[in-house]
Design a protein around this motif. Structure first.
Motif, PDB file in Angstrom:
ATOM      1  N   ASN A  57       0.819  -1.223   0.000  1.00  0.00           N
ATOM      2  CA  ASN A  57       0.000   0.000   0.000  1.00  0.00           C
ATOM      3  C   ASN A  57       0.846   1.263   0.000  1.00  0.00           C
ATOM      4  O   ASN A  57       0.648   2.164   0.815  1.00  0.00           O
ATOM      5  N   TYR A 167      -9.301   9.268 -11.602  1.00  0.00           N
ATOM      6  CA  TYR A 167      -9.241   7.866 -11.223  1.00  0.00           C
ATOM      7  C   TYR A 167      -9.360   6.951 -12.437  1.00  0.00           C
ATOM      8  O   TYR A 167     -10.182   7.175 -13.324  1.00  0.00           O
ATOM      9  N   ARG A 169      -9.602   3.226 -12.289  1.00  0.00           N
ATOM     10  CA  ARG A 169      -9.743   1.892 -11.698  1.00  0.00           C
ATOM     11  C   ARG A 169      -9.749   0.828 -12.788  1.00  0.00           C
ATOM     12  O   ARG A 169     -10.480   0.922 -13.774  1.00  0.00           O
ATOM     13  N   ASP A 173     -10.565  -4.776 -11.007  1.00  0.00           N
ATOM     14  CA  ASP A 173     -10.287  -4.383  -9.620  1.00  0.00           C
ATOM     15  C   ASP A 173     -11.561  -4.467  -8.790  1.00  0.00           C
ATOM     16  O   ASP A 173     -12.456  -3.630  -8.908  1.00  0.00           O
ATOM     17  N   GLY A 178     -10.488   2.381  -0.410  1.00  0.00           N
ATOM     18  CA  GLY A 178      -9.643   3.219  -1.251  1.00  0.00           C
ATOM     19  C   GLY A 178     -10.373   4.398  -1.837  1.00  0.00           C
ATOM     20  O   GLY A 178      -9.921   4.990  -2.825  1.00  0.00           O
ATOM     21  N   TYR A 211     -13.859   5.467  -5.377  1.00  0.00           N
ATOM     22  CA  TYR A 211     -12.799   5.256  -6.361  1.00  0.00           C
ATOM     23  C   TYR A 211     -13.385   4.474  -7.529  1.00  0.00           C
ATOM     24  O   TYR A 211     -13.881   3.352  -7.348  1.00  0.00           O
ATOM     25  N   ARG A 232      -8.254   0.654   2.616  1.00  0.00           N
ATOM     26  CA  ARG A 232      -8.372  -0.411   1.613  1.00  0.00           C
ATOM     27  C   ARG A 232      -8.179  -1.752   2.305  1.00  0.00           C
ATOM     28  O   ARG A 232      -7.303  -1.911   3.147  1.00  0.00           O
ATOM     29  N   ARG A 239      -4.140   0.422  -7.119  1.00  0.00           N
ATOM     30  CA  ARG A 239      -5.027   1.589  -7.228  1.00  0.00           C
ATOM     31  C   ARG A 239      -4.357   2.592  -8.165  1.00  0.00           C
ATOM     32  O   ARG A 239      -3.268   3.090  -7.885  1.00  0.00           O
ATOM     33  N   TYR A 241      -4.363   6.106 -10.754  1.00  0.00           N
ATOM     34  CA  TYR A 241      -4.952   7.420 -11.008  1.00  0.00           C
ATOM     35  C   TYR A 241      -3.897   8.356 -11.579  1.00  0.00           C
ATOM     36  O   TYR A 241      -2.706   8.040 -11.604  1.00  0.00           O
TER      37      TYR A 241
END
Length: 261
Positions: A57, A167, A169, A173, A178, A211, A232, A239, A241
């Protein structure tokens, strides 16, 4: 290159807990698909490593300047980074949030965000610009063990002019959490506003922006622009973006004098 802000106007601004815009599908579907499918893996933003050896993370980034200089980046990404880290995008942001800019910011810039020298952000070798812009790919690596947040409630750096999160995603996912959390002060601005994370007891959540794919959030910097990333849960997914921003060299954001400690 179609701007992420095309079609947005003052009516889209939400004022609670601070001025911001949330927009779904700001990028045309075909172009978004091209950007999404060519979003690089961790090994391009971090270092060569087996998926199971990625840090837990953690945030990694690739600046607009690095995207533009890279031989292995597709043209759609170069065009995206070039426009969204350029003066035309800055002018769009200035107009979009007219009447919502912090007076201290405007005072530091002589009343306007535009009309200054601009260039792309290069932390290692800053150019001789008044305003430094960036449109950088960013990721938060998978969560391997226990639920965690990549960053709790905070204000962005005191020299920042605005923050924009686009974002991206991934289709597969299915991670929980998150999301972007928007906060307000419980008892007004206090303490050190340039700290990495603010004490949880100093703020409270007002809004949550999930997200999601092809979703944009943008807001001017101010002492009230409190935000953070929600917890998360363990997931093998990254993740993804783009962070679009502009900043000046010196800090302009400070606590109001009557509230300073």
């Amino acid at each position: 290159m179609r701007s992420l802000l095309a079609g947005l106007g003052p009516a889209d601004i939400r004022t609670a807990p601070f001025p911001h815009i949330v927009a779904d599908a700001p990028m045309e579907a075909g172009l978004y698909e091209a950007l999404s499918t060519s979003f690089p893996e961790f090994q391009r933003l971090g270092w060569p490593s087996p998926p199971g050896r990625m840090p837990n993370n953690r945030r990694f980034e690739l600046s607009a300047q690095m995207i533009l200089n890279a031989d292995d980046m597709p043209e759609c990404w170069k065009a995206f980074a070039a426009y969204h880290s350029g003066p035309d995008f800055l002018a769009e942001v200035e107009t979009l949030f007219q009447g919502h800019w912090d007076p201290a910011m405007l005072a530091a810039l002589g009343g306007r965000l535009t009309g200054h020298s601009t260039g792309r952000l290069n932390i290692a070798q800053p150019g001789p610009y008044r305003i430094h812009q960036d449109a950088r790919m960013e990721i938060n690596t998978p969560v391997r063990d226990r639920p965690s947040s990549s960053r709790g409630p905070h204000l962005d750096t005191p020299n920042r002019l605005f923050s924009c999160l686009f974002y991206m995603r991934a289709p597969n996912d299915d991670a929980q959490g998150g999301d972007l959390l928007l906060y307000r002060w419980r008892d007004g601005p206090q303490g050190r506003i340039d700290t990495y994370e603010l004490p949880a007891e100093a703020v409270e959540v007002v809004a949550t922006v999930p997200y999601g794919a092809n979703r944009l959030v943008i807001f001017p910097q101010s002492v009230n622009a409190l935000h953070g990333v929600g917890v998360r849960h363990p997931t093998p997914h990254t993740r993804r973006y783009v962070f679009i921003t502009a900043q000046v060299t010196e800090d302009w954001l400070r606590l109001p004098p009557r509230e300073a400690n």
